[in-house]
Design an enzyme around this catalytic site. Sequence first.
Site, short mmCIF file in Angstrom:
data_model
loop_
_atom_site.label_atom_id
_atom_site.label_comp_id
_atom_site.label_asym_id
_atom_site.label_seq_id
_atom_site.Cartn_x
_atom_site.Cartn_y
_atom_site.Cartn_z
N SER A 82 0.81 -1.22 0.00
CA SER A 82 0.00 0.00 0.00
C SER A 82 0.84 1.27 0.00
O SER A 82 0.33 2.35 -0.34
CB SER A 82 -0.95 0.02 1.20
OG SER A 82 -0.22 -0.06 2.42
N ASP A 102 -4.06 7.86 8.11
CA ASP A 102 -5.18 7.08 8.66
C ASP A 102 -4.76 6.11 9.77
O ASP A 102 -5.52 5.21 10.13
CB ASP A 102 -5.88 6.29 7.54
CG ASP A 102 -4.93 5.33 6.81
OD1 ASP A 102 -3.79 5.15 7.28
OD2 ASP A 102 -5.34 4.77 5.78
N HIS A 129 -1.09 4.58 7.09
CA HIS A 129 -0.46 5.17 5.91
C HIS A 129 -0.12 6.64 6.13
O HIS A 129 -0.68 7.28 7.01
CB HIS A 129 -1.39 5.01 4.70
CG HIS A 129 -1.85 3.59 4.49
ND1 HIS A 129 -3.11 3.15 4.88
CD2 HIS A 129 -1.21 2.52 3.98
CE1 HIS A 129 -3.22 1.87 4.59
NE2 HIS A 129 -2.09 1.45 4.05
#
Length: 389
Positions: free
Chosen positions: A48, A354, A357
């Site tokens: 990610s 968040d 991340h």
Amino acid sequence: MKSDLERAKLMVSSSWLLLCLLTATTTTAVTAVQPKCSFPAIYNFGDSNSDTGGISAAFEPVRDPYGQGFFHRPAGRDSDGRLTIDFIAERLELPYLSAYLNSLGSNFRHGANFATGGSTIRRQNETIFQYGISPFSLDMQIAQFDQFKARSAQLFTQIKSRYDREKLPRQEEFAKALYTFDIGQNDLSVGFRTMSVDQLKATIPDIVSHLASAVRNIYQQGGRTFWVHNTGPLGCLPVNMFYMGTPAPGYLDKSGCVKAQNEMAMEFNRKLKETVINLRKELTQAAITYVDVYAAKYEMMSNPKKLGFANPLKVCCGYHQKYDHIWCGNKGKVNNTEIYGGSCPNPAMAVSWDGVHYTEAANKHVADRTLSGLLTDPPVPVIRACYRQ
């Protein structure tokens, strides 16, 4: 008076010194005038931290307010805006990478992104619906790359439309492309959940050997330039603190990060750097750069105010108060009141987007510190990474 022999020795010594100085000056001059690398494409493999839409295309798309800071809409990225891979593309004057798994609106003329959120280097015996681990581990991403390369060659000869052909890569450019890797974080995350410290540490050599195999695969197909990120300080992710309670003495380091997790990340990075050094010896035509994103990310934890950030352990997007947690972009009830996990007023001052991340501002800091060569081995900027040192 000096003898003829002494004078001869002095002349030889002086000549040798002059020759050394001229050689050093010439070498420095050649290095200084090296032209920028002309990378026609980027091929990225990762999780990610560099996923530009893969996991969103394969499963559920990310929702508002993801992407709102730069793209003004969700853009498949786990951030409010751009990721480090986007800044790499900008630095090389290339378009942002389309996700390989995204079938709509993609353009692969200048590369492709095989990264997906939740990816690991080694295959895991879990599903994404359990703990968020992607089925697209690094070996699967390499298999996808192999297929992409072969299929794009076939399609280029079959497609008659110039417009459609312009969305495909050129086969001769695969050898000239930049190959980037940003993966390994989730292998450690799985290990923290399922293994003891000693067990996880014992798996690290095998984990990095799988990454080495991926590099070899691409090298055998003609790839020559590799930009390999190490893993970041996992113990500094605010998600670690959500359910922690009161930590025991010594559990956290001076920056408030989980010490044991960061130590494991550093051990992973040590083994990864050793592997990169060995690959340079083995792959004699490859230019492989080891990129210390750990250092760049930890700078924001240890000295946030100097870098223009607020509390780096405070999450920007989502609602996280005591034991009530509503994740970014979701709704939930707290004391019978509906709460929306929205963005903070100024993401540009936040490090964590968040809880897992990073914000675009944090990603830009990482890019600024690494793409210039300040935190790379060898210390070369990405625009000159094609030269074997």
